[in-house]
Write an enzyme that holds these catalytic residues in place. Structure first.
Site, PDB file in Angstrom:
ATOM      1  N   LYS A  69       0.837  -1.207   0.000  1.00 24.33           N
ATOM      2  CA  LYS A  69       0.000   0.000   0.000  1.00 24.33           C
ATOM      3  C   LYS A  69       0.871   1.257   0.000  1.00 24.33           C
ATOM      4  CE  LYS A  69      -3.930  -2.277   2.174  1.00 24.33           C
ATOM      5  NZ  LYS A  69      -4.448  -2.849   3.410  1.00 24.33           N
ATOM      6  N   TYR A 242      -3.440   0.288  11.025  1.00 21.87           N
ATOM      7  CA  TYR A 242      -4.853  -0.012  11.161  1.00 21.87           C
ATOM      8  C   TYR A 242      -5.480   0.681  12.370  1.00 21.87           C
ATOM      9  CZ  TYR A 242      -3.343  -3.563   7.831  1.00 21.87           C
ATOM     10  OH  TYR A 242      -2.804  -4.207   6.775  1.00 21.87           O
TER      11      TYR A 242
END
Lengths: 314, 314, 314, 314
Positions: A69, A242
């Site tokens: 990512k 996260y």
């Protein structure tokens, strides 16, 4: 601090974390990811001067998974610029899980949940999927200073078979006109990027380049635009881990990104890149032992950005 | 970089931001906050060596408002320790507004939304409200190195009359057993803390202490525990600017906290504290001109934490 | 169907539900509510012809609790009309709990969660709280055809002491400008209305009036406007049983409203009102045994609105 | 009430709604749906005695669209029973839009949002898609008492090309293990069911069967199990009109279901089925003129279930 001292601190951290060897679970939603030795542990640190220290299972190649990512974001920013990219993905952390569809409205909340990274994957230029993926692979090779970065086809095949959720996300993004082009192709590129295989030494070198403001550790050439580096590291700092990004920032204190393959990459701006590999994960999908080691060296090597007592180079 | 150079860059930033003088609106939900000269602008920077530069309306006292959330957090951490505090407030950013009740579940999502700061206010030790508030005032005076920190009674009275939302939050927290004790008293302390009055110079000094790892700029005495500093700055970095914390981190790149009174405090670890005051706000409640000035000096003075090119002291 | 037959079916249902006598818990958040005999069971049915059948603990008075939400809505509609009322409360069911603040936006989602009923309480005309409450009491007495409806002061006092959540809601509604006037007074009226005491026979009479289109069972006088009845019963049907309104509608199939005091009132339009009292509740706050009895008589007396096989009067 | 009187009331309602002829927009997300005469209006009413009255564009066939959700539910309940079906879809209304993925958790919130109807489609027995669709078609033909129910292939093809959102939902349901089997096949069946073409007369006949407790209007044979009818009508009543189900229930007061093709089917238990067709929709996706006509005849023909003044048969 000299390299010998750094080496001692790293070794101590590795040793101190041994009690976590059996803690956590290997990701199971991609069957192929279970085919690893769960107790493996490797780590590496690369200074902005280009020196690398590596320990443990340093030669084992693992799939980069969500750390891709970071690459997707860098390439999207280079290919289309921040205005376009941030019209599609936002910049804010979210309490939702990495595979959630909820934080998708006019745009995806940030580039580090799956939906955000599928979106940035859609903003990587190139002809067909093959060509676009070859650009990604070339980028990773350039940043890691190594040609021995590979495509883990078994991981890719395994993930493609079980990727219902990501396929759902891709079609959702298409229905919201956040991604353009063919949903299946974009999903394909996203999964390929996740399936890039390298080792801790190579990933730590990429961290070193980011710590060095995007400049090559060998010849000082600007491999990534400085503003792209700044943006990327900032987002890693606020959204990289996260739903526990805030907690992690308190404990470790430098930009990091984890992948369900078990790796974590960390960047200490101006100082070093660092990488751990240990496949057992906590409930958020972050490597249990990796986090522990990074928290300890943050302390012992004084790497926490928020404590400025020692801001000189190593 | 020497002070003369720093002064030049600050002056340039102030000048470059003049076009924003009329942009944004003064907070209106606390009537007394409207009784200010909307076009005021002041700023100050304090290095970890204890030198302060101040410009513009540097002597005007404004209410600290949400910047008191930083003080509440520091005192709660000192009074009860992180385990207790983080059993009541979390560590993660939220997409919800500062006065929302939604991100309150078992705990409040973070200490920098109103609900979180009412909770940390409940964890400030002392007898009655008067005594607890005096402790807070003493702390702010100590950190700013100035006795001339005052209680803005008109602001307090004005806010108490219109604070239905915060009262709702206080009773909600009570009903969830997140706060103990008398809801009205806790609310009272919270609003008093918001009504502390000081100027940019004083606030910048507080920033300097935080940048200095919690040590006094005069005598090096540890005024705030180092771990409390680390935790506080990390949370300011990830949650300090409401729903645009991520965006702000990209643009400015150091821990900051804004208040609807118009001030922003920023901390560059190991280097300096900085404070702007300009009462016109954007839709998130952050000072329009303050943000612009901070973004510019982040660039010109190389203060962005994520670009490590110059990590030496000033 | 004649009364004898009805009586047999009711008795059978009461008997068939005896096995649930010990199932569920009495509401504990209002301490006084625990001071009841948990195993009590009473029920009554009143036909639109004005005949009432009552069984079990038919003389015990219990607090009406959330069934007062029906009265609040009726009076608000009569006092201010639907346009005003539905500019403050909506008409749609919600998945959130009865004491949640989340389903409050521009308006409250519906009049049968606490926030909605505090809002409708604010729309009951009168001078001070005393006067407004006396109007409510008079209304309940008129509808039940009995002067022996009382104010349970201990329940009221107990609830006022522990009503942090409802106080939070009241101030929240005030901060959103959904309610006007004094939050404490409105809360006071809301809690008084919840503390009205009556028995199954009286509540079943109220149900009979609603089943009769709002006309008195004695003299046919229109006690409630027909459109108000229609609106109220429709909302009871879609939102009357909290988060299980849909499920209840399938199983029972006529408009109902429960209260945490243990009562359920049901209305079969054109046929009868019915009321059960049994204080043990399920996790949604609905009486366990009450629901079972109502489901059975819906079947045996053919009361389900969605099966039109027998639509004649009893 | 005799048929002549009913006919007069229906004609009056049609006339009174003519001013809405140009109000609302035809659904555009399925391109083929725009290829209709937007000003068409047809309606029909079928009594439980089997008499049908039809007006306006009664012969035009339109695609059933979301009204197929009623058929999917009925067939899933018949094929697998309520326990299985309600382990996959819930029974409660939702504030989310029909194509939202948010109200999908362990199960889909109800069978009348797209996700719920894709789930019930997955519970229709049969071999391949062709065979399962033929069962659906046969069911619709049986209920409507007409063989002239067709498959609108252009609508199907058009929807399949643009159905990114529904495809996203299907893969999401698969990833949550709510649906089993092949996602593409289930999606295919779902879209085929939406593309069934019939006219107001045929749809009104289906309504008549449901109003008749599932019994054939011709020979009284039980075409749908009575409990399935009860469950289906109850759910239509609480969730049939999307986010305005509650509002609609107040205004019309009998179970209904709308489709973006422009039709609304309504069922008055024990009395009649009714159907309107008018393709211009409000923002919720419900036919503007259809709603108006149904509200008027609910009043003039005394069809509102919540006012029991006239509960005799027509």
């Amino acid at each position: 601090m000299d390299l010998v001292e750094i080496e001692q601190k790293l070794k101590a951290a590795v040793k101190d974390s041994e009690f976590l060897k059996k803690e956590g679970e290997v990701a199971s939603y991609i069957p192929e990811l279970e085919n690893v030795d769960k107790d493996n542990f490797g780590m590496a640190l690369t200074t902005v001067k280009g020196q690398t220290l590596a320990f443990g299972d340093e030669k084992i190649k693992f799939s980069i998974q969500s750390i891709s990512k970071v690459i997707n974001l860098i390439m999207a920013l280079e290919d289309f610029g921040p205005e376009k990219v941030f019209s599609k993905v936002g910049t804010e952390a979210t309490a939702y899980k990495f595979n959630s569809l909820i934080p998708i409205d006019e745009k995806v909340v940030n580039p580090f949940i799956n939906a955000g990274a599928i979106t940035t994957a859609s903003l990587i230029k190139g002809g067909d999927v093959e060509e676009r993926f070859n650009r990604v692979l070339a980028k990773v090779r350039e940043l890691s200073g190594s040609e021995d970065v590979i495509f883990l086809e078994e991981v890719y095949n395994s993930e493609m078979k079980t990727t219902d959720r990501n396929r759902s996300i891709a079609y959702y993004l298409k229905s919201k006109e956040i991604i353009e082009g063919d949903s299946e192709e974009i999903l394909d590129l996203y999964v390929r990027n996740c399936s890039i295989g390298l080792n801790v030494r190579q990933l730590s070198e990429i961290g070193g380049v980011l710590a060095n403001g995007g400049r090559s550790l060998k010849d000082g050439r600007q491999l990534i635009d400085k503003n792209v580096v700044k943006t990327t590291l900032s987002l890693m700092s606020t959204c990289g881990m996260y739903e526990e990004s805030g907690r992690y920032s308190i404990e470790v204190g430098f930009p990091s990104k984890s992948g369900v393959g078990g790796a974590i990459i960390g960047i200490v701006p101006g100082k070093c890149g660092v990488c751990t590999y240990s496949p057992r994960l906590d409930k958020f999908g972050n490597s249990v032992r990796g986090k522990k080691v990074l928290a300890e060296i943050s302390e012992t090597l004084n790497l926490n950005m928020f404590i400025g007592g020692n801001n000189g180079n190593f």
